[in-house]
Enzyme design. Structure first.
Site, PDB file in Angstrom:
ATOM      1  N   ASP A  41       0.838  -1.196   0.000  1.00  0.00           N
ATOM      2  CA  ASP A  41       0.000   0.000   0.000  1.00  0.00           C
ATOM      3  C   ASP A  41       0.876   1.249   0.000  1.00  0.00           C
ATOM      4  OD1 ASP A  41      -2.421  -1.384   0.057  1.00  0.00           O
ATOM      5  OD2 ASP A  41      -2.353  -1.581   2.241  1.00  0.00           O
ATOM      6  N   TYR A  69       5.952  -8.677   8.692  1.00  0.00           N
ATOM      7  CA  TYR A  69       5.672  -7.253   8.836  1.00  0.00           C
ATOM      8  C   TYR A  69       5.859  -6.804  10.278  1.00  0.00           C
ATOM      9  CZ  TYR A  69       3.027  -7.869   4.444  1.00  0.00           C
ATOM     10  OH  TYR A  69       2.648  -8.170   3.157  1.00  0.00           O
ATOM     11  N   ASP A  83      -7.361   1.323   7.323  1.00  0.00           N
ATOM     12  CA  ASP A  83      -6.094   1.964   7.666  1.00  0.00           C
ATOM     13  C   ASP A  83      -6.286   3.468   7.837  1.00  0.00           C
ATOM     14  OD1 ASP A  83      -5.910   3.271   5.107  1.00  0.00           O
ATOM     15  OD2 ASP A  83      -5.095   1.448   4.234  1.00  0.00           O
ATOM     16  N   ARG A 176      -4.015  -5.119   7.133  1.00  0.00           N
ATOM     17  CA  ARG A 176      -5.086  -4.159   7.450  1.00  0.00           C
ATOM     18  C   ARG A 176      -6.315  -4.887   7.979  1.00  0.00           C
ATOM     19  NH1 ARG A 176      -6.954  -1.630   2.447  1.00  0.00           N
ATOM     20  NH2 ARG A 176      -5.729  -3.112   1.247  1.00  0.00           N
TER      21      ARG A 176
END
Length: 304
Positions: A41, A69, A83, A176
Protein backbone atom coordinates in the site's frame (compact mmCIF):
# COMPACT_ATOMS: atom_id res chain seq x y z
CA UNK A 1 21.02 -14.88 -19.88
CA UNK A 2 21.11 -11.13 -20.36
CA UNK A 3 23.29 -9.37 -17.84
CA UNK A 4 20.35 -7.26 -16.64
CA UNK A 5 18.35 -10.32 -15.52
CA UNK A 6 17.93 -10.74 -11.80
CA UNK A 7 16.08 -9.80 -8.62
CA UNK A 8 16.28 -6.44 -6.85
CA UNK A 9 15.48 -6.01 -3.17
CA UNK A 10 13.99 -2.53 -2.87
CA UNK A 11 13.10 -0.62 0.31
CA UNK A 12 9.90 1.20 -0.65
CA UNK A 13 9.34 4.60 1.01
CA UNK A 14 5.96 5.79 2.25
CA UNK A 15 3.79 7.68 -0.23
CA UNK A 16 4.86 5.81 -3.37
CA UNK A 17 2.81 3.09 -5.01
CA UNK A 18 4.47 -0.15 -6.05
CA UNK A 19 3.96 0.86 -9.68
CA UNK A 20 5.73 4.17 -8.98
CA UNK A 21 8.75 2.18 -7.81
CA UNK A 22 8.74 0.04 -10.95
CA UNK A 23 8.77 3.18 -13.11
CA UNK A 24 11.71 4.56 -11.11
CA UNK A 25 13.64 1.31 -11.53
CA UNK A 26 13.08 1.26 -15.28
CA UNK A 27 14.52 4.77 -15.56
CA UNK A 28 17.40 4.14 -13.16
CA UNK A 29 18.48 0.88 -14.81
CA UNK A 30 17.62 1.73 -18.40
CA UNK A 31 15.72 -1.55 -18.62
CA UNK A 32 12.17 -1.77 -19.92
CA UNK A 33 11.28 -5.15 -18.43
CA UNK A 34 10.83 -4.61 -14.68
CA UNK A 35 7.98 -5.92 -12.53
CA UNK A 36 7.24 -6.49 -8.86
CA UNK A 37 6.11 -9.72 -7.18
CA UNK A 38 3.49 -8.22 -4.85
CA UNK A 39 2.24 -4.75 -3.99
CA UNK A 40 2.60 -2.64 -0.87
CA UNK A 41 0.00 0.00 0.00
CA UNK A 42 1.20 3.57 -0.65
CA UNK A 43 1.36 4.41 3.09
CA UNK A 44 3.38 1.26 3.81
CA UNK A 45 7.17 0.92 3.66
CA UNK A 46 9.61 -1.93 3.37
CA UNK A 47 10.62 -4.78 1.15
CA UNK A 48 9.46 -4.87 -2.46
CA UNK A 49 10.86 -7.57 -4.74
CA UNK A 50 11.46 -6.36 -8.29
CA UNK A 51 12.26 -8.75 -11.13
CA UNK A 52 14.45 -7.38 -13.91
CA UNK A 53 14.73 -8.44 -17.56
CA UNK A 54 13.75 -12.03 -18.47
CA UNK A 55 13.29 -12.79 -14.76
CA UNK A 56 9.91 -11.02 -14.92
CA UNK A 57 8.69 -14.41 -16.16
CA UNK A 58 9.40 -15.88 -12.72
CA UNK A 59 6.87 -13.81 -10.74
CA UNK A 60 4.62 -16.79 -10.01
CA UNK A 61 7.43 -18.52 -8.09
CA UNK A 62 7.43 -15.71 -5.51
CA UNK A 63 3.70 -15.49 -4.89
CA UNK A 64 3.59 -18.32 -2.37
CA UNK A 65 6.35 -16.99 -0.11
CA UNK A 66 5.36 -15.98 3.43
CA UNK A 67 5.66 -12.30 4.31
CA UNK A 68 6.75 -10.66 7.56
CA UNK A 69 5.67 -7.25 8.84
CA UNK A 70 5.95 -4.83 11.71
CA UNK A 71 2.75 -2.88 12.16
CA UNK A 72 0.95 -0.45 14.44
CA UNK A 73 -2.81 -0.47 14.96
CA UNK A 74 -4.97 2.05 16.79
CA UNK A 75 -7.94 0.84 18.81
CA UNK A 76 -11.21 2.73 19.03
CA UNK A 77 -11.70 3.72 15.39
CA UNK A 78 -12.62 1.77 12.27
CA UNK A 79 -12.20 3.19 8.78
CA UNK A 80 -13.60 2.15 5.42
CA UNK A 81 -10.11 1.21 4.20
CA UNK A 82 -9.04 -0.46 7.48
CA UNK A 83 -6.09 1.96 7.67
CA UNK A 84 -5.26 5.59 8.39
CA UNK A 85 -6.03 6.74 4.84
CA UNK A 86 -9.73 5.99 5.12
CA UNK A 87 -12.87 7.67 6.41
CA UNK A 88 -14.06 6.91 9.94
CA UNK A 89 -17.03 4.54 10.03
CA UNK A 90 -17.21 3.94 13.82
CA UNK A 91 -15.61 5.07 17.07
CA UNK A 92 -15.60 3.45 20.51
CA UNK A 93 -13.68 4.48 23.64
CA UNK A 94 -13.90 0.97 25.09
CA UNK A 95 -10.14 0.55 24.58
CA UNK A 96 -9.66 2.42 27.87
CA UNK A 97 -10.85 -0.68 29.74
CA UNK A 98 -8.38 -3.05 28.09
CA UNK A 99 -5.10 -4.29 29.56
CA UNK A 100 -1.95 -5.71 28.00
CA UNK A 101 -2.76 -9.30 29.00
CA UNK A 102 -6.15 -9.19 27.26
CA UNK A 103 -4.61 -7.64 24.16
CA UNK A 104 -1.81 -10.22 23.95
CA UNK A 105 -4.31 -13.06 24.30
CA UNK A 106 -6.45 -11.62 21.51
CA UNK A 107 -3.52 -11.42 19.11
CA UNK A 108 -2.31 -14.90 20.04
CA UNK A 109 -5.79 -16.30 19.30
CA UNK A 110 -5.36 -15.23 15.67
CA UNK A 111 -2.33 -17.48 15.21
CA UNK A 112 -2.74 -20.41 12.83
CA UNK A 113 -5.03 -21.08 9.85
CA UNK A 114 -8.33 -19.25 9.57
CA UNK A 115 -10.66 -17.31 7.31
CA UNK A 116 -10.25 -13.62 6.47
CA UNK A 117 -12.55 -11.29 4.57
CA UNK A 118 -10.28 -8.99 2.52
CA UNK A 119 -10.43 -5.26 3.07
CA UNK A 120 -13.13 -3.45 1.10
CA UNK A 121 -10.47 -1.31 -0.59
CA UNK A 122 -8.39 -4.20 -1.87
CA UNK A 123 -7.35 -5.65 -5.22
CA UNK A 124 -9.60 -8.68 -4.79
CA UNK A 125 -12.18 -9.10 -7.52
CA UNK A 126 -15.92 -8.97 -6.88
CA UNK A 127 -18.19 -9.60 -9.85
CA UNK A 128 -15.25 -9.34 -12.22
CA UNK A 129 -14.12 -5.93 -10.94
CA UNK A 130 -11.51 -4.82 -8.42
CA UNK A 131 -13.02 -4.26 -4.98
CA UNK A 132 -11.38 -0.86 -4.58
CA UNK A 133 -12.88 0.33 -7.89
CA UNK A 134 -16.37 -0.60 -6.70
CA UNK A 135 -15.79 0.98 -3.28
CA UNK A 136 -14.67 4.26 -4.84
CA UNK A 137 -17.99 4.42 -6.70
CA UNK A 138 -19.88 3.95 -3.46
CA UNK A 139 -20.70 0.27 -4.10
CA UNK A 140 -19.83 -2.07 -1.24
CA UNK A 141 -18.25 -5.18 -2.79
CA UNK A 142 -19.28 -8.62 -1.60
CA UNK A 143 -15.98 -10.34 -0.84
CA UNK A 144 -15.72 -13.99 0.11
CA UNK A 145 -13.64 -15.02 3.10
CA UNK A 146 -10.30 -16.55 2.09
CA UNK A 147 -8.24 -19.10 4.00
CA UNK A 148 -5.04 -17.54 5.36
CA UNK A 149 -2.45 -18.55 7.93
CA UNK A 150 -0.95 -16.33 10.61
CA UNK A 151 2.36 -18.11 11.21
CA UNK A 152 3.49 -15.71 13.93
CA UNK A 153 2.04 -12.70 15.71
CA UNK A 154 3.78 -11.06 18.66
CA UNK A 155 2.97 -7.88 20.59
CA UNK A 156 5.99 -5.57 20.61
CA UNK A 157 4.52 -2.63 22.53
CA UNK A 158 1.21 -1.57 24.05
CA UNK A 159 0.73 2.18 24.38
CA UNK A 160 -3.06 2.50 24.37
CA UNK A 161 -4.84 3.12 22.17
CA UNK A 162 -1.94 1.92 19.96
CA UNK A 163 -0.53 -1.60 19.67
CA UNK A 164 2.69 -2.34 17.82
CA UNK A 165 3.13 -5.93 16.70
CA UNK A 166 5.18 -8.24 14.48
CA UNK A 167 3.58 -10.87 12.27
CA UNK A 168 4.49 -13.41 9.60
CA UNK A 169 1.62 -14.43 7.34
CA UNK A 170 0.77 -16.54 4.32
CA UNK A 171 0.39 -15.00 0.91
CA UNK A 172 -2.95 -13.27 0.37
CA UNK A 173 -3.23 -12.07 3.97
CA UNK A 174 -4.17 -8.42 4.49
CA UNK A 175 -2.54 -6.99 7.62
CA UNK A 176 -5.09 -4.16 7.45
CA UNK A 177 -7.86 -6.73 7.72
CA UNK A 178 -5.99 -8.51 10.51
CA UNK A 179 -5.90 -5.27 12.54
CA UNK A 180 -9.60 -4.71 11.81
CA UNK A 181 -10.51 -8.20 13.03
CA UNK A 182 -8.38 -7.95 16.18
CA UNK A 183 -10.07 -4.65 16.97
CA UNK A 184 -13.45 -6.31 16.65
CA UNK A 185 -12.32 -9.23 18.81
CA UNK A 186 -11.36 -6.74 21.52
CA UNK A 187 -14.56 -4.74 21.10
CA UNK A 188 -13.76 -1.12 20.19
CA UNK A 189 -12.59 -1.77 16.63
CA UNK A 190 -9.25 -0.70 15.14
CA UNK A 191 -7.41 0.45 12.05
CA UNK A 192 -3.82 0.18 10.88
CA UNK A 193 -1.66 3.31 11.26
CA UNK A 194 1.76 2.02 10.17
CA UNK A 195 3.04 -0.97 8.21
CA UNK A 196 6.53 -2.09 7.24
CA UNK A 197 7.27 -5.29 5.34
CA UNK A 198 10.44 -6.73 6.82
CA UNK A 199 10.81 -9.97 4.86
CA UNK A 200 9.48 -12.05 1.98
CA UNK A 201 10.50 -15.69 2.21
CA UNK A 202 14.32 -15.75 2.55
CA UNK A 203 14.73 -12.07 1.61
CA UNK A 204 15.18 -9.37 4.28
CA UNK A 205 14.42 -5.65 4.11
CA UNK A 206 17.77 -4.97 5.83
CA UNK A 207 19.53 -5.99 2.61
CA UNK A 208 17.35 -3.85 0.34
CA UNK A 209 18.39 -0.67 -1.47
CA UNK A 210 16.42 2.56 -1.72
CA UNK A 211 14.94 3.33 -5.16
CA UNK A 212 17.60 6.00 -5.60
CA UNK A 213 20.43 3.53 -4.97
CA UNK A 214 19.40 0.58 -7.15
CA UNK A 215 21.73 1.38 -10.07
CA UNK A 216 24.69 1.45 -7.71
CA UNK A 217 23.47 -1.76 -6.08
CA UNK A 218 23.60 -3.52 -9.46
CA UNK A 219 27.00 -2.18 -10.53
CA UNK A 220 28.58 -2.87 -7.14
CA UNK A 221 26.94 -6.31 -6.83
CA UNK A 222 25.57 -5.47 -3.36
CA UNK A 223 23.29 -7.85 -1.46
CA UNK A 224 20.28 -5.97 -2.86
CA UNK A 225 21.03 -7.35 -6.35
CA UNK A 226 20.52 -11.09 -6.90
CA UNK A 227 21.39 -12.19 -10.45
CA UNK A 228 21.04 -15.74 -11.70
CA UNK A 229 20.42 -18.48 -9.17
CA UNK A 230 20.93 -16.05 -6.26
CA UNK A 231 17.39 -14.88 -7.02
CA UNK A 232 15.97 -18.35 -6.26
CA UNK A 233 17.62 -19.57 -3.05
CA UNK A 234 14.59 -21.58 -1.89
CA UNK A 235 13.95 -23.39 -5.19
CA UNK A 236 15.30 -26.97 -5.64
CA UNK A 237 17.92 -27.09 -8.37
CA UNK A 238 19.54 -29.50 -10.75
CA UNK A 239 22.81 -28.92 -12.62
CA UNK A 240 22.62 -29.78 -16.32
CA UNK A 241 25.28 -30.85 -18.79
CA UNK A 242 26.00 -29.07 -22.08
CA UNK A 243 24.18 -31.84 -23.94
CA UNK A 244 21.13 -31.54 -21.66
CA UNK A 245 21.16 -27.79 -22.11
CA UNK A 246 20.83 -28.25 -25.86
CA UNK A 247 17.83 -30.54 -25.29
CA UNK A 248 16.22 -28.03 -22.93
CA UNK A 249 16.60 -25.23 -25.50
CA UNK A 250 14.13 -27.13 -27.68
CA UNK A 251 11.74 -27.78 -24.79
CA UNK A 252 12.70 -31.42 -24.37
CA UNK A 253 12.68 -33.09 -20.97
CA UNK A 254 15.71 -34.47 -19.15
CA UNK A 255 16.10 -37.15 -16.53
CA UNK A 256 15.29 -36.10 -13.00
CA UNK A 257 18.82 -36.80 -11.85
CA UNK A 258 20.10 -35.38 -8.59
CA UNK A 259 17.77 -32.59 -7.54
CA UNK A 260 19.36 -30.61 -4.72
CA UNK A 261 17.10 -29.02 -2.17
CA UNK A 262 18.10 -25.82 -0.36
CA UNK A 263 19.84 -26.18 3.02
CA UNK A 264 17.34 -26.68 5.82
CA UNK A 265 14.50 -27.89 3.57
CA UNK A 266 12.83 -31.22 4.13
CA UNK A 267 13.22 -34.27 1.94
CA UNK A 268 16.03 -36.26 0.42
CA UNK A 269 18.12 -34.54 -2.27
CA UNK A 270 17.10 -37.08 -4.87
CA UNK A 271 13.43 -37.36 -3.92
CA UNK A 272 10.87 -36.86 -6.67
CA UNK A 273 10.08 -33.14 -6.70
CA UNK A 274 6.45 -32.02 -6.59
CA UNK A 275 7.31 -28.34 -7.02
CA UNK A 276 9.22 -26.32 -9.59
CA UNK A 277 12.88 -27.17 -10.14
CA UNK A 278 15.52 -24.74 -11.41
CA UNK A 279 17.72 -26.24 -14.10
CA UNK A 280 21.04 -24.44 -14.02
CA UNK A 281 24.59 -24.38 -15.30
CA UNK A 282 26.71 -23.18 -12.38
CA UNK A 283 24.89 -20.00 -11.26
CA UNK A 284 23.14 -19.38 -14.58
CA UNK A 285 19.45 -20.25 -14.83
CA UNK A 286 18.71 -22.42 -17.85
CA UNK A 287 15.04 -23.25 -17.24
CA UNK A 288 12.29 -23.75 -14.70
CA UNK A 289 11.02 -27.31 -14.95
CA UNK A 290 8.29 -29.50 -13.52
CA UNK A 291 8.98 -33.00 -12.26
CA UNK A 292 6.83 -35.80 -13.63
CA UNK A 293 7.34 -39.53 -14.07
CA UNK A 294 11.03 -39.40 -13.22
CA UNK A 295 11.79 -36.60 -15.69
CA UNK A 296 11.99 -32.82 -15.63
CA UNK A 297 9.89 -30.98 -18.20
CA UNK A 298 10.90 -27.36 -19.00
CA UNK A 299 8.11 -24.83 -18.45
CA UNK A 300 10.12 -21.63 -18.92
CA UNK A 301 13.36 -21.74 -20.86
CA UNK A 302 16.08 -19.09 -20.45
CA UNK A 303 19.00 -20.77 -22.21
CA UNK A 304 20.40 -18.75 -25.14
Amino acid sequence: MATEAGLLLVDKPAGATSHDIVLRLRRALGVRRVGHTGTLDPFATGLLLALVGPFTRLADLYHGLAKAYEATMMLGRETDTDDLTGTTVSEDAGWRDLDAETIEASLAARRGPGLQVPSTYSARRAGGERAYALARRGVRPELEAREVTIHEIIVLEVDLPCIRFRTRVSTGTYVRALARDIGRDLGPGAHLTALRRTAIGPFEAEEAASPEAVAEAVTSASSAWRPGMAALPWVPRREVTDAERDEIRYGRSVEQGNVLRPPGSAGDPGASPVESVALCASDRLVAIAEGRDGRLYPKKVFAA
